[in-house]
Design an enzyme around this catalytic site. Sequence first.
Site, PDB file in Angstrom:
ATOM      1  N   GLY A  31       0.768  -1.237   0.000  1.00  0.00           N
ATOM      2  CA  GLY A  31       0.000   0.000   0.000  1.00  0.00           C
ATOM      3  C   GLY A  31       0.797   1.283   0.000  1.00  0.00           C
ATOM      4  O   GLY A  31       0.259   2.347   0.247  1.00  0.00           O
ATOM      5  N   ASP A  40      -6.005  -5.296  -4.736  1.00  0.00           N
ATOM      6  CA  ASP A  40      -4.991  -6.346  -4.690  1.00  0.00           C
ATOM      7  C   ASP A  40      -5.668  -7.663  -4.348  1.00  0.00           C
ATOM      8  O   ASP A  40      -6.730  -7.687  -3.734  1.00  0.00           O
ATOM      9  CB  ASP A  40      -3.902  -6.044  -3.651  1.00  0.00           C
ATOM     10  CG  ASP A  40      -2.605  -6.764  -3.988  1.00  0.00           C
ATOM     11  OD1 ASP A  40      -1.641  -6.078  -4.359  1.00  0.00           O
ATOM     12  OD2 ASP A  40      -2.566  -8.013  -3.924  1.00  0.00           O
ATOM     13  N   LYS A  72       4.865  -0.682 -13.632  1.00  0.00           N
ATOM     14  CA  LYS A  72       6.205  -1.280 -13.567  1.00  0.00           C
ATOM     15  C   LYS A  72       6.431  -2.126 -14.815  1.00  0.00           C
ATOM     16  O   LYS A  72       5.528  -2.814 -15.288  1.00  0.00           O
ATOM     17  CB  LYS A  72       6.313  -2.156 -12.321  1.00  0.00           C
ATOM     18  CG  LYS A  72       7.656  -2.874 -12.220  1.00  0.00           C
ATOM     19  CD  LYS A  72       7.757  -3.690 -10.964  1.00  0.00           C
ATOM     20  CE  LYS A  72       7.992  -2.781  -9.773  1.00  0.00           C
ATOM     21  NZ  LYS A  72       8.188  -3.549  -8.531  1.00  0.00           N
ATOM     22  N   ASP A 128       2.171  -1.189  -9.566  1.00  0.00           N
ATOM     23  CA  ASP A 128       3.547  -1.516  -9.180  1.00  0.00           C
ATOM     24  C   ASP A 128       3.692  -3.031  -9.013  1.00  0.00           C
ATOM     25  O   ASP A 128       4.549  -3.520  -8.281  1.00  0.00           O
ATOM     26  CB  ASP A 128       3.879  -0.785  -7.859  1.00  0.00           C
ATOM     27  CG  ASP A 128       5.369  -0.811  -7.533  1.00  0.00           C
ATOM     28  OD1 ASP A 128       6.177  -0.951  -8.475  1.00  0.00           O
ATOM     29  OD2 ASP A 128       5.718  -0.718  -6.348  1.00  0.00           O
ATOM     30  N   ASP A 170      -9.331  -9.553  -8.114  1.00  0.00           N
ATOM     31  CA  ASP A 170      -8.440  -9.958  -9.195  1.00  0.00           C
ATOM     32  C   ASP A 170      -8.604  -8.973 -10.348  1.00  0.00           C
ATOM     33  O   ASP A 170      -9.717  -8.828 -10.867  1.00  0.00           O
ATOM     34  CB  ASP A 170      -8.833 -11.388  -9.618  1.00  0.00           C
ATOM     35  CG  ASP A 170      -8.003 -11.913 -10.783  1.00  0.00           C
ATOM     36  OD1 ASP A 170      -7.150 -11.151 -11.306  1.00  0.00           O
ATOM     37  OD2 ASP A 170      -8.217 -13.069 -11.176  1.00  0.00           O
TER      38      ASP A 170
END
EC number: 2.1.1.205
Lengths: 1136, 328
Positions: B53, B97, B180, B140, B113
């Site tokens: 987080g 998440d 990312k 990320d 999901d």
Amino acid sequence: MKSRSYVGPVTSLAFLGDDLFVGHGLELKFFTLSSSQPLLQWRKRIFKRERIQGIQLSPPTQDGEPVSDANVLLWGGKRFQILQLADLMNPSFNTSIEEEIPAPDWILHSVFLEPDGKVPRIAMMTAHNTILTYRHDQGIELASRYKWYPSPERCLLYSATLFRDSMVQTSDNLVAIAGTVFGEVLLWKLDTTQEKVPEKVELSSRYLSHEGSVFGVSISPEFSYAASCSDDRTIRVWDIEADITGSEGCREVKEPLAIGWGHQARIWGVRFLQAEEGYVRIISFSEDLTAKVWSMRLNGSKSLICTKTFKNLHSASGKNIWSLAVHPSERRFVTGGADSGIASWNILEDVRETLAIKETVANLEEILPPPSTLGAGKPTKDEPRKYVALGSRSFIVAMSSGWLLHCNLSQPGIEWQKVGFWPRIKNMSAMGAGMFGVDGTCNYVVALGDNTGKVLLQTWRQGLLLTPADSVNQDWIQICDTRPSDIFFSRYQNIEDPHSVYAAVTTFKPDTPIQLLKINVGTAEIPTIAQSWSLIPPDTFPFTAILVYACEGRIFCLAGSRHGAFALYSIIADGSTINPLKTWRHVHDDESITSLALKGISSQTDANASADSPIELLLTSTGRSGAYKSHKLFLDTAVQEYELFEINAVYPAAVPRVENYHKFTTSSTAEYEIIYGFRGRDFVLWNQTLGLEAASYDCEGGNRSWDFSFGADEDAQSEGLFVFTKSKKCYVVEFKQILRNPLLQTPFHGREVKTLAISSQGTIATGAEDTIIRLSSLDHETNQLLPLAFRKTHTTGLQDLVWSPCGGWLFSSGSVEEVYSWKINAETKLQSGTVGMLREAVYEVSTENLPDLRVCGLDATTIYTENGDHYGFLVGMVRSDSSIKLALYDIAGKKFTTIAEGHYKTSCLLQIRFHLTTYGGILIITAGTDGHVTFWDITETMSTCGVSAKPITSSDSVALSLNGPQASTLTPAKLRSEQWILSQPIHQNSIKVLEILNREGSEILLLTGGDDTAISVSRVICEQHAGKLGTRISGMTTRLLERAHASAVTALAILSTKPSVPNHQEKGIEFLSSGVDQQVKKWCIKLGEDTAIGSVEVVEDIYVSVPDVSSLALIDTGDNTKKLVVGGVGVEVLEL
Amino acid sequence: MGKSSKDKRDSYYRLAKEQGYRARSAYKLLQLDAQFNLFKDVTRVVDLCAAPGSWSQVLSRSLVAKGKDRDHNVVGSETKEVQEDQSKPKVKIVALDLQPMTPLPGVITLQADITHPSTLPLVLKHLESDSANVDLVVSDGAPDVTGLHDLDEYIQAQLLLAALNLATCVLRPGGNFVAKIFRGRDVAELYCKLRIFFERVTVAKPRSSRGSSIEAFVVCENYTPPEGFQPSLENPIWTGPTRQEDIAGQIAEVSLDDAPNGRWVAPFVACGDLSEWDSDATYQLPDTDENGVKRVSIDPIQPPTAPPYKTAIEMRRKLGNGGKIDKI
């Protein structure tokens, strides 16, 4: 550029009968294993860019015979190829990478389906839990060959396996098992026989309870059980029978049938073996470098028990086993490692010929009379005191009671024999054995000491006492006037005098002479003492080993001590008392010398050789320092010069307490160096040549009475006998396959190569994340790397390696401030078969408490003394705390002395290079994570340390010279930003690589590669400051080639300064670059007048199969051409 | 390695603890924002693969509590009531998440999901919106790295593409996407795909991301989907075929990576000022701070997530025998 050879992870394996397919990089290899020596038959490239991750053969016919028109399916990533087995096996058939077929998604597993007539069909499972079928009809459009089926649940998988349900009539009923990234195991069925694609497919079951990603899944042959393995280090077995046969809805199972604990890292794969009556058997392989066989009983409590662990597979350097295949007979399996190694292992241990280790606890109470009948004194429990192993099939043990027993192991079962009972040897520990050959058989002379200083000699041959019984009972010879402590034999049998064996008898009294005996074994039955001498030990020199060399009337005795020292004696007239000629301390630090052996003699061979000619002996020694070492002992009696040179030292991490070393020649091609000793609780036999453990046995540590011997006779060559006392009991451990070579392919680094450097002699040094430095040579015919030596001395991953310009020294750096110097003795390869690799010195560690301080970059340049002798090197080091250290390395004193130090800024420095100008300027060039290249003028600083750059008269080059005060007396000079003559921002962030073309001269051609994907080319002109010592930069041009690669540029190599276009007047350079995008590019740059940089173009661009490229280096092939060596996750050799 | 030595090795680890971030990765987003001004006029933002987080913390501190005292060096600042700035439109931060996440003030945390079609209505519901009007989507997420580079890069690319698919469903035209990326051998292929949807695609490496790491971040600005594009989580693009008719397109995709010339490399930007901490450098920390107070290494704000092998280690301990479970 053309790829010529590759070492790197072995990603897939499959047996074809007894022979083996290997997916190694982009190539498929075929090994025949049926003959005694595994043989690589051919290798063929399959894919353009993909590693072969799976191999499948058409299923055999009902009776198990391979079908005549069998096919082979190979896949990797989103590609596959289907080839006819007959074509593939034809050595002259060439595969074509153009034949590779793109798949719509990443293939995790694939199987053959029933062919459509002659047209092969396959099914594949993708990483999105989707099944597709493919009909290999090249006549139709590619997309139409595929048939898509709906997925019961589209999720990301780490593993999947497809099975054809052979129990259903048509075998194109598929059972899929999948392991997700979230720890779930999914089981589902798909009937691909129907023309119509079902609208919806349901999961049969969902198995929950893994606590991490599922990396491997499998189903038992009869479809009763499934097994899964995971990041959570467990194997879980699931009952799937109901889910296979049932049809209603998805069952959610939260409890596995059994959980297998025991792996100590992630588990990559599981396979079912044939079930035994009442048991299910599984084999697994893991990141912890073991494979384990598991057994689950079907009745009663269902626990999964590990029945056998195959330890340390690919252990020298490994991190991972990536592939495993079980031989159809299930008697053995092969593993493929991240270290490029392929090894074969025996699963079955209950077959006599494969029995590798056999342990017996001898029940001596049954053999010996009860203690009460042992005569005077209180009855005490009898225990084994001292052993001598006579080869691998018999040994002698002296009991504390005074009994001497012989044990014969040559027949099945143990045969004991009472040799004698002498109260005089009660609680004795002085016993030794020397080996001597007579007519090709091995004989042993055993010397036994008693409590009064007398010694008894016996001869044994093949488990039989040759010395007559009456002699055994009588002939005790007085050797010393006090109780002996031990008897050591010299392991060298002189060819000139094969009937003499030498032994030293030591006593418990310190500083009393040691008796050296020459034992005549000419009449083998009754050995006699021919001569004896008293050796005066040096101060604090308890003997632990001796070596006697006799030649042309001269006898030398070298002794090793408990404190790591050597002493040399020249043995003269009989009966005399002899003082040592010379003593060498700290040969094995201050630790006990455990063995001495003679490996070779290189005396003067000319006709004038006389009794006084100098002799050079090649010795090996082992010590509790954890090393085995090679030495050269130079003996010149004429001038009384005796010199000892260390030429090699190996500290095998697998055997921290080295007891002995033996070199075997098993055939004309294979020589194995075996080291044995202790590691923690284990007695370990280590094969240094293969970098593998030959065997180990948990004896609960080495601090006990024990002995070990290799098999002495020809038929026992691969055997060893280890006897020891534990809890007053005699343990007998027989090793059977010490010289077994399980390797089909030689291992290399187990993790990524971080640095690669090639010496001026062509020796390739690689340093990797696995903390190992390897030396290799390149076979120019086959382009294979041939291993020369390796060392696991660094405790952290390697950061940088740099050779001395002469190639005789190597400097290495790692994290935690590790910087080592290595002396590389390439010439010893001829004498001893191995390249000497000696760690000479360790650079001092700073007193500041900086953990994980990495020494990221190194450079070394030669320094001469004032009169032109080779003094050593100037070594530059840059570190992660932005510090720079310059040290002199003195090759005679074998030590570093810091002469200058300082900081750049606070950012991490990564690169350092020295540059000497023609007018005597000394520059260093540094670069780091801030993207700047900084030139430091250290001419003046160096002159205060007595270092100056001077022209070399014999050539037009410049070299450093040291004069003035002794470097060690100086306090280090300061490196400061005032010495910067240029600090130029070039890259946006880390400069990953920096190369300069001219190491000397007034123009520097500088190339850099950055994390920012750019390459820079700079021409820098240096000029002498008018009227003062030093340099200024008078001109600099930089050309930045942005987006030179798709990702970070990590490696550069300057190829030539020749213009690439013939007859072109312009100057130009060619260089090669590579990066994380796995492309190697060849660039051509034209250079104009002054500092002008003309056109830049990429002239070649090829893909290499080495991920994470860290280095490029060029090697001369001798015929004016060069080859390129690419280092990363593996090493690839390219022809230019 | 102890806490204190990790402080020296990793200045961002120390900084994160001092400034109350759950992970050092917070600085990556802060440095990306400093370079690209990502948070300007952002009121709706979705944080994907958000656990533990730290990015949500950055979003919360930057968007919700802007102008407030947010750089207080107080550990446990999480519990502090965050006052919303009334003068600004209501900020919505949705964090997703698969793993459970400790709640954060001003952040709606959902356990879902990102690839599942049911996630989209859930996100939209929490955004109190029935249309795609998100200003910024960040991700990320990273996989369990196995060491097989091609597989690791594939899985990471799939995470990125899953994030992209969700982003195409929720982003307003002109919105931004940050994710990312592993700059491996096929990264150019990913750049090409992203450029189809965004006017500007840049690859950025914050100084807080280690030089030795393969990771970087794609900053995709000004979402402009091709005409006629229908975003959907039922039939996501580039994540394997979901229909028979997808096969031709997916195969053509695969063939792309044979053509290095057809690849496009995104421009690179290193972000974060040179004066900031260097994540690759080792620092000598004074034993005392500027006030002469002895430096104490503080505990991380959140203990690291339990590793998946935690139970295995406990089992080993239980079985004893020096950790040896089995013997030959």
